[in-house]
Design an enzyme around this catalytic site. Structure first.
Site, PDB file in Angstrom:
ATOM      1  N   ASP A 117      27.740  -3.562  21.761  1.00 47.59           N
ATOM      2  CA  ASP A 117      27.387  -4.243  23.014  1.00 47.59           C
ATOM      3  C   ASP A 117      28.567  -4.804  23.814  1.00 47.59           C
ATOM      4  O   ASP A 117      28.354  -5.544  24.777  1.00 47.59           O
ATOM      5  CB  ASP A 117      26.392  -5.370  22.718  1.00 47.59           C
ATOM      6  CG  ASP A 117      25.004  -4.822  22.430  1.00 47.59           C
ATOM      7  OD1 ASP A 117      24.605  -3.863  23.111  1.00 47.59           O
ATOM      8  OD2 ASP A 117      24.330  -5.331  21.518  1.00 47.59           O
TER       9      ASP A 117
ATOM     10  N   ASP B  42      20.505   2.493  25.007  1.00 46.30           N
ATOM     11  CA  ASP B  42      21.200   1.374  25.656  1.00 46.30           C
ATOM     12  C   ASP B  42      22.722   1.566  25.649  1.00 46.30           C
ATOM     13  O   ASP B  42      23.439   1.065  26.516  1.00 46.30           O
ATOM     14  CB  ASP B  42      20.900   0.048  24.946  1.00 46.30           C
ATOM     15  CG  ASP B  42      19.487  -0.087  24.420  1.00 46.30           C
ATOM     16  OD1 ASP B  42      18.877   0.945  24.088  1.00 46.30           O
ATOM     17  OD2 ASP B  42      18.996  -1.218  24.318  1.00 46.30           O
TER      18      ASP B  42
HETATM   19  N1  GLY Z   1      20.043  -3.647  24.536  1.00 43.82           N
HETATM   20  C1  GLY Z   1      18.872  -4.274  24.064  1.00 43.82           C
HETATM   21  C2  GLY Z   1      17.720  -4.266  25.010  1.00 43.82           C
HETATM   22  O1  GLY Z   1      17.686  -3.616  26.019  1.00 43.82           O
HETATM   23  O2  GLY Z   1      16.782  -4.957  24.703  1.00 43.82           O
END
Ligand code: GLY
Length: 398
Positions: free
Chosen positions: A118, A177
């Site tokens: 992330d 993501d």
């Molecule tokens: N990256 C985690 C979400 O979109 O919840």
């Protein structure tokens, strides 16, 4: 002759009426944007007061009147400073910039974080915007270090970045993501950094294009890899309604990710992929009339299912960028859909009143319903991509 003159005056009147209508529509949008940013400025002053100096706002529970905050390792820690920077970009309010700087200072240490994928969300939505908007070179080494940290998660055997560490459930999980975190890598290579970061981003985008999508261009949430060979072990979900469902925010991440990767590479395959994802989203029979998706396009209890304002915000922002790379008729469609989302999100149905909603802008997002986490609440990233969409509209379509 008389008929010809009449015809010409009629055509001229039609052209003038159309031009007037366009001017009126642009003026109405400009008013909406001004109003929303004036509101955001005040509402985020309340959010700032509510949030302890060493924490980041995460969500708010109205029933218990409880603001939930996070430490800086939480994947969302970059969104609050990022939103403050977008508000500053539009309003030039120096107090808002000061608050952003305070939060960047507590976030800075996470440039070394390597616990998951992330880093892009955390360090580019924050420091990337800080550098772009202020031009302060002090921010640049932080961004560069964050890219190096993210690159430690690259697995050359499979040519992807591993999203989460191995667990009982997944050996080498990559989630859709992850496409969002590629912006950090591509940007650093394009701004004097090691070219290998952009190569990693391109490899990841290529492998995901091959493995993450169904024939209708909806995406799986999780693809599990044998990281030494690149063999797909299984496809499934963690946050969606079912392994074969189309989790709404995930569709948004894919749309945004391939549009953004086209910006950096001009690879036509990415543009084609983004347009096909857009088609899937726009034409989906379960898309509600106000264009704010249910939390999953295949949620079991539609039309009673919860919405996800964050998905609408991500999709709106992505469609506005896609409009930049589209034909005139496609642009009309993408910008028109994004505008409907923005108008809905800015209405009383989704946008909170001053002093309510814990200080967040938008209500009715869904974080992870199957985990019973963050259901029908405000979320920092819904606000962030909403503000981004408003700014993109102003910069590109007014
Ligand atoms: N990256 C985690 C979400 O979109 O919840």
């Amino acid at each position: 002759m008389k008929k010809l003159l009449l015809g010409i005056s009629f055509m001229a009147a039609v052209v003038m009426a159309k031009a007037q209508q366009l001017t009126d529509e642009k003026k109405a949008m400009k008013d909406l944007l001004d109003k929303q940013f004036a509101f955001a400025l005040k509402q985020y002053q309340i959010l700032a007061k509510n949030t302890p100096a060493d924490r980041m706002p995460k969500t708010y529970y109205a029933k218990s009147n409880k603001l939930e905050t996070s430490d800086t390792k939480w994947w969302c820690s970059g969104f609050y400073p990022g939103s403050l920077l977008y508000i500053y970009e539009y309003t030039r309010d120096s107090g808002t910039l000061k608050e952003a700087e305070k939060r960047l200072a507590i976030l800075e240490k996470e440039k070394h974080y390597t616990g998951n994928h992330d880093l892009g969300f955390m360090m580019f939505c924050s420091f990337g915007n800080a550098y772009r908007i202020t031009g302060n070179t002090w921010y640049k080494p932080t961004i560069d270090t964050a890219a190096a940290s993210l690159a430690t998660r690259y697995r050359p055997g499979a040519k992807v970045i591993q999203s989460w560490n191995s667990s009982k459930q997944w050996k080498g999980p990559v989630i859709i993501d992850n496409m969002m975190n590629l912006e950090l890598l591509a940007w650093v290579s394009d701004h004097g950094g090691d070219p290998k970061y952009k190569e990693i981003a391109i490899n990841h985008a290529n492998v995901s294009l091959k493995n993450h999508f169904r024939p209708n261009y909806s995406s799986y949430h999780v693809v599990d890899y044998d990281m030494s060979t690149g063999t797909v072990l299984k496809r499934g979900t963690a946050q969606g309604a079912a392994d074969e469902s189309a989790w709404s925010r995930g569709q948004g991440w894919g749309l945004y990710g391939y549009t953004m990767m086209y910006r950096f590479t001009r690879d036509k395959n990415y543009l084609k992929q983004a347009k096909n994802i857009a088609k899937f989203i726009i034409n989906h029979p379960n898309m509600p009339a106000d264009q704010v998706p249910y939390w999953d396009f295949n949620a079991p209890n539609i039309p009673g299912a919860y919405r996800d304002a964050s998905a609408a915000a991500v999709i709106a922002s992505a469609l506005l960028e896609l409009g930049q790379y589209a034909t005139k008729s496609e642009r009309k469609l993408y910008v028109g859909e994004a505008k409907k989302m923005i108008v809905s999100l800015s209405s009383d149905a989704y946008r909170a009143k001053l002093g309510e909603n814990g200080g967040f802008l938008l209500m009715h997002s869904t974080g992870a319903l199957p985990l019973k986490s963050e259901v029908d609440v405000p979320l920092s990233y819904a606000d962030y991509y909403y503000l981004e969409a408003l700014l993109r509209y102003k910069n590109w379509y007014l």
